[in-house]
Motif scaffolding. Structure first.
Motif, PDB file in Angstrom:
ATOM      1  N   HIS A 152      24.091  29.205  -8.925  1.00 14.37           N
ATOM      2  CA  HIS A 152      23.739  29.454 -10.317  1.00 14.37           C
ATOM      3  C   HIS A 152      24.540  28.542 -11.236  1.00 14.37           C
ATOM      4  O   HIS A 152      25.562  27.972 -10.845  1.00 14.37           O
ATOM      5  CB  HIS A 152      23.938  30.919 -10.721  1.00 14.37           C
ATOM      6  N   VAL A 153      24.046  28.401 -12.462  1.00 14.29           N
ATOM      7  CA  VAL A 153      24.676  27.545 -13.460  1.00 14.29           C
ATOM      8  C   VAL A 153      24.753  28.321 -14.764  1.00 14.29           C
ATOM      9  O   VAL A 153      23.830  29.061 -15.119  1.00 14.29           O
ATOM     10  CB  VAL A 153      23.883  26.224 -13.632  1.00 14.29           C
ATOM     11  N   GLY A 154      25.882  28.193 -15.467  1.00 18.67           N
ATOM     12  CA  GLY A 154      26.083  28.977 -16.684  1.00 18.67           C
ATOM     13  C   GLY A 154      26.636  28.160 -17.820  1.00 18.67           C
ATOM     14  O   GLY A 154      27.229  27.097 -17.620  1.00 18.67           O
ATOM     15  N   VAL A 155      26.447  28.682 -19.048  1.00 18.07           N
ATOM     16  CA  VAL A 155      26.928  27.993 -20.244  1.00 18.07           C
ATOM     17  C   VAL A 155      27.497  29.011 -21.224  1.00 18.07           C
ATOM     18  O   VAL A 155      27.043  30.156 -21.297  1.00 18.07           O
ATOM     19  CB  VAL A 155      25.783  27.185 -20.903  1.00 18.07           C
ATOM     20  N   ARG A 156      28.488  28.572 -21.969  1.00 19.64           N
ATOM     21  CA  ARG A 156      29.070  29.399 -23.021  1.00 19.64           C
ATOM     22  C   ARG A 156      28.082  29.458 -24.188  1.00 19.64           C
ATOM     23  O   ARG A 156      27.569  28.424 -24.624  1.00 19.64           O
ATOM     24  CB  ARG A 156      30.390  28.767 -23.471  1.00 19.64           C
ATOM     25  N   LEU A 157      27.822  30.653 -24.708  1.00 23.08           N
ATOM     26  CA  LEU A 157      26.911  30.811 -25.839  1.00 23.08           C
ATOM     27  C   LEU A 157      27.604  30.409 -27.143  1.00 23.08           C
ATOM     28  O   LEU A 157      28.833  30.407 -27.224  1.00 23.08           O
ATOM     29  CB  LEU A 157      26.416  32.255 -25.926  1.00 23.08           C
ATOM     30  N   PRO A 158      26.818  30.054 -28.176  1.00 19.99           N
ATOM     31  CA  PRO A 158      27.419  29.640 -29.461  1.00 19.99           C
ATOM     32  C   PRO A 158      28.401  30.676 -30.004  1.00 19.99           C
ATOM     33  O   PRO A 158      28.205  31.882 -29.828  1.00 19.99           O
ATOM     34  CB  PRO A 158      26.199  29.511 -30.383  1.00 19.99           C
ATOM     35  N   ASP A 159      29.448  30.191 -30.639  1.00 19.35           N
ATOM     36  CA  ASP A 159      30.480  31.034 -31.238  1.00 19.35           C
ATOM     37  C   ASP A 159      31.180  31.927 -30.212  1.00 19.35           C
ATOM     38  O   ASP A 159      31.736  32.971 -30.557  1.00 19.35           O
ATOM     39  CB  ASP A 159      29.896  31.897 -32.364  1.00 19.35           C
ATOM     40  N   ASN A 160      31.110  31.510 -28.929  1.00 17.45           N
ATOM     41  CA  ASN A 160      31.801  32.244 -27.863  1.00 17.45           C
ATOM     42  C   ASN A 160      31.329  33.698 -27.751  1.00 17.45           C
ATOM     43  O   ASN A 160      32.098  34.586 -27.380  1.00 17.45           O
ATOM     44  CB  ASN A 160      33.315  32.200 -28.086  1.00 17.45           C
ATOM     45  N   ASN A 173      32.517  24.272 -21.332  1.00 14.07           N
ATOM     46  CA  ASN A 173      31.405  25.063 -21.876  1.00 14.07           C
ATOM     47  C   ASN A 173      30.332  25.362 -20.842  1.00 14.07           C
ATOM     48  O   ASN A 173      29.412  26.133 -21.124  1.00 14.07           O
ATOM     49  CB  ASN A 173      30.769  24.329 -23.060  1.00 14.07           C
ATOM     50  N   ALA A 174      30.433  24.757 -19.663  1.00  9.26           N
ATOM     51  CA  ALA A 174      29.424  24.978 -18.631  1.00  9.26           C
ATOM     52  C   ALA A 174      30.065  24.923 -17.260  1.00  9.26           C
ATOM     53  O   ALA A 174      31.088  24.254 -17.061  1.00  9.26           O
ATOM     54  CB  ALA A 174      28.315  23.934 -18.733  1.00  9.26           C
ATOM     55  N   ALA A 175      29.454  25.627 -16.311  1.00  7.74           N
ATOM     56  CA  ALA A 175      29.975  25.646 -14.940  1.00  7.74           C
ATOM     57  C   ALA A 175      28.837  25.867 -13.959  1.00  7.74           C
ATOM     58  O   ALA A 175      27.797  26.451 -14.308  1.00  7.74           O
ATOM     59  CB  ALA A 175      31.027  26.745 -14.776  1.00  7.74           C
ATOM     60  N   THR A 197      31.954  23.624 -10.199  1.00  7.71           N
ATOM     61  CA  THR A 197      32.179  22.438 -11.016  1.00  7.71           C
ATOM     62  C   THR A 197      32.085  22.836 -12.480  1.00  7.71           C
ATOM     63  O   THR A 197      31.384  23.787 -12.827  1.00  7.71           O
ATOM     64  CB  THR A 197      31.158  21.324 -10.719  1.00  7.71           C
ATOM     65  N   VAL A 198      32.789  22.123 -13.335  1.00  2.00           N
ATOM     66  CA  VAL A 198      32.815  22.473 -14.752  1.00  2.00           C
ATOM     67  C   VAL A 198      32.576  21.220 -15.591  1.00  2.00           C
ATOM     68  O   VAL A 198      32.671  20.092 -15.113  1.00  2.00           O
ATOM     69  CB  VAL A 198      34.147  23.135 -15.158  1.00  2.00           C
ATOM     70  N   GLY A 199      32.275  21.456 -16.867  1.00  2.42           N
ATOM     71  CA  GLY A 199      32.080  20.334 -17.771  1.00  2.42           C
ATOM     72  C   GLY A 199      31.992  20.795 -19.205  1.00  2.42           C
ATOM     73  O   GLY A 199      31.838  21.990 -19.484  1.00  2.42           O
ATOM     74  N   GLU A 200      32.065  19.843 -20.094  1.00  2.61           N
ATOM     75  CA  GLU A 200      31.909  20.154 -21.515  1.00  2.61           C
ATOM     76  C   GLU A 200      30.465  20.539 -21.813  1.00  2.61           C
ATOM     77  O   GLU A 200      30.194  21.299 -22.735  1.00  2.61           O
ATOM     78  CB  GLU A 200      32.317  18.944 -22.351  1.00  2.61           C
ATOM     79  N   THR A 201      29.540  20.015 -20.992  1.00  7.81           N
ATOM     80  CA  THR A 201      28.109  20.279 -21.167  1.00  7.81           C
ATOM     81  C   THR A 201      27.493  20.707 -19.843  1.00  7.81           C
ATOM     82  O   THR A 201      28.082  20.527 -18.771  1.00  7.81           O
ATOM     83  CB  THR A 201      27.382  19.022 -21.661  1.00  7.81           C
ATOM     84  N   ILE A 202      26.263  21.246 -19.916  1.00  7.42           N
ATOM     85  CA  ILE A 202      25.511  21.587 -18.704  1.00  7.42           C
ATOM     86  C   ILE A 202      25.256  20.330 -17.881  1.00  7.42           C
ATOM     87  O   ILE A 202      25.387  20.335 -16.655  1.00  7.42           O
ATOM     88  CB  ILE A 202      24.183  22.274 -19.078  1.00  7.42           C
ATOM     89  N   ASP A 203      24.893  19.273 -18.549  1.00  8.88           N
ATOM     90  CA  ASP A 203      24.695  17.966 -17.917  1.00  8.88           C
ATOM     91  C   ASP A 203      25.907  17.614 -17.048  1.00  8.88           C
ATOM     92  O   ASP A 203      25.783  17.323 -15.850  1.00  8.88           O
ATOM     93  CB  ASP A 203      24.483  16.936 -19.039  1.00  8.88           C
ATOM     94  N   ARG A 259      28.380  -0.082 -25.139  1.00  8.09           N
ATOM     95  CA  ARG A 259      27.189   0.618 -24.639  1.00  8.09           C
ATOM     96  C   ARG A 259      26.581   1.441 -25.756  1.00  8.09           C
ATOM     97  O   ARG A 259      27.287   1.951 -26.629  1.00  8.09           O
ATOM     98  CB  ARG A 259      27.553   1.552 -23.480  1.00  8.09           C
ATOM     99  N   ASP A 260      25.269   1.586 -25.724  1.00 12.20           N
ATOM    100  CA  ASP A 260      24.610   2.473 -26.670  1.00 12.20           C
ATOM    101  C   ASP A 260      24.986   3.911 -26.323  1.00 12.20           C
ATOM    102  O   ASP A 260      24.997   4.299 -25.150  1.00 12.20           O
ATOM    103  CB  ASP A 260      23.086   2.314 -26.600  1.00 12.20           C
ATOM    104  N   GLU A 261      25.298   4.696 -27.332  1.00 12.06           N
ATOM    105  CA  GLU A 261      25.654   6.090 -27.095  1.00 12.06           C
ATOM    106  C   GLU A 261      24.393   6.899 -26.829  1.00 12.06           C
ATOM    107  O   GLU A 261      23.392   6.766 -27.534  1.00 12.06           O
ATOM    108  CB  GLU A 261      26.386   6.655 -28.316  1.00 12.06           C
ATOM    109  N   ILE A 262      24.420   7.723 -25.771  1.00 10.52           N
ATOM    110  CA  ILE A 262      23.267   8.556 -25.437  1.00 10.52           C
ATOM    111  C   ILE A 262      23.697  10.009 -25.385  1.00 10.52           C
ATOM    112  O   ILE A 262      24.844  10.321 -25.080  1.00 10.52           O
ATOM    113  CB  ILE A 262      22.635   8.137 -24.091  1.00 10.52           C
ATOM    114  N   PHE A 263      22.747  10.893 -25.686  1.00  8.18           N
ATOM    115  CA  PHE A 263      23.058  12.317 -25.745  1.00  8.18           C
ATOM    116  C   PHE A 263      23.327  12.883 -24.357  1.00  8.18           C
ATOM    117  O   PHE A 263      24.203  13.703 -24.163  1.00  8.18           O
ATOM    118  CB  PHE A 263      21.914  13.070 -26.417  1.00  8.18           C
ATOM    119  N   HIS A 264      22.536  12.408 -23.372  1.00  4.62           N
ATOM    120  CA  HIS A 264      22.710  12.863 -21.992  1.00  4.62           C
ATOM    121  C   HIS A 264      23.093  11.690 -21.110  1.00  4.62           C
ATOM    122  O   HIS A 264      22.834  10.531 -21.442  1.00  4.62           O
ATOM    123  CB  HIS A 264      21.408  13.481 -21.456  1.00  4.62           C
ATOM    124  N   SER A 265      23.672  12.008 -19.948  1.00  2.97           N
ATOM    125  CA  SER A 265      24.001  10.960 -18.991  1.00  2.97           C
ATOM    126  C   SER A 265      22.716  10.373 -18.410  1.00  2.97           C
ATOM    127  O   SER A 265      21.664  11.025 -18.392  1.00  2.97           O
ATOM    128  CB  SER A 265      24.863  11.530 -17.858  1.00  2.97           C
TER     129      SER A 265
END
Length: 257
Positions: free
Chosen positions: A45-53, A106-108, A177-183, A230-236
């Protein structure tokens, strides 16, 4: 007049929050599909922190079973279900305790990547051995107990062993695994299992693991690579590539195997 402005602002904030949650849920669905195919795991499974915690949203990899169950649920940090179809994962403390310990996360992802499990049993952490595994520099920590992570104390112990790393191996069980984003959390899991496969095959041919010299060489090469603008992109690029395949219903080669 001022009251009307406040009301409008509150309404706009709620709309923005709902839009953020919808986008997160869409990304959770994509990540679950990427990893269900890539890892070949039914129970991850994969999870994310909801807005405003305000809580956590988790999407299970497995397919719907009855009616329209989508296995996407929201729950608070006390593990009370807030919304969604189905039940919250039994190992929800993985998310709640890591998110408490790591404000930068924010995601794991939690799943049962076979080659990572094999290396964990041999006490061989996934490390920086090829270009795409720099995120594991220094070796992933290994949680030494082959257990399910079911209560707060176990979740807190897992978070403590994880420390500031991007991933952890649970001995004989799986990975987180963890990250700042779901990506980021998703692609970390994808490359963690692929790196484990590379390491396992290389060790069969006498490879002993990364040396200080090899890490230095790769570090210098990576620094040289990223000096170029490099051009900045929203996702990897990885996420965009696999997300498009998911949307088109296409499959791909699962790493090396």
């Amino acid at each position: 007049m001022a009251t009307r402005k406040v009301k409008k602002s509150n309404h706009s904030t709620k709309q923005s929050s709902r839009a953020t949650i919808r986008r997160a849920e869409e990304e959770l669905n994509i990540a679950a599909k990427i990893l269900e195919w890539e890892i070949g795991d039914l129970w991850g499974h994969v999870g994310v922190r909801l807005p405003d915690n305000r809580g956590i949203a988790v999407r299970l990899f497995r397919r719907p079973e009855r009616g329209k169950k989508d296995w996407l649920v929201h729950f608070d940090f006390s593990l009370n279900k807030l919304s969604g179809v189905g039940t919250i994962p039994r190992e929800s403390v993985i998310y709640s305790e890591i998110f408490k310990a790591r404000p930068d996360v924010n995601a794991a992802v939690h799943c049962h990547a076979s080659m990572c499990v094999a290396l964990s049993l041999a006490d061989k952490p996934v490390d920086w051995v090829h270009m795409q595994s720099s995120r594991f520099k220094g070796g992933t920590p290994i949680f030494p107990y082959p257990i399910y992570i079911l209560d707060e104390s176990e979740g807190a112990d897992l978070a403590k062993v994880l420390g500031n790393a991007s991933a952890i191996m649970i001995k004989g069980h799986g990975i987180v695994t963890v990250g700042e984003t779901i990506d980021e959390a998703c692609i970390n899991a994808l490359y963690m299992e692929r790196t484990a496969k590379i390491m396992a095959i290389a060790r069969l041919h006498g490879y002993q693991g990364p040396t200080a010299e090899s890490i230095q060489t790769q570090s210098e090469s990576r620094q040289k690579l990223f000096r170029r603008p490099r051009d900045e992109i929203f996702h990897s690029a990885d996420w965009n590539y696999y997300a498009e395949k998911v949307k088109r219903g296409e499959r791909w080669t699962r790493g090396l195997m």
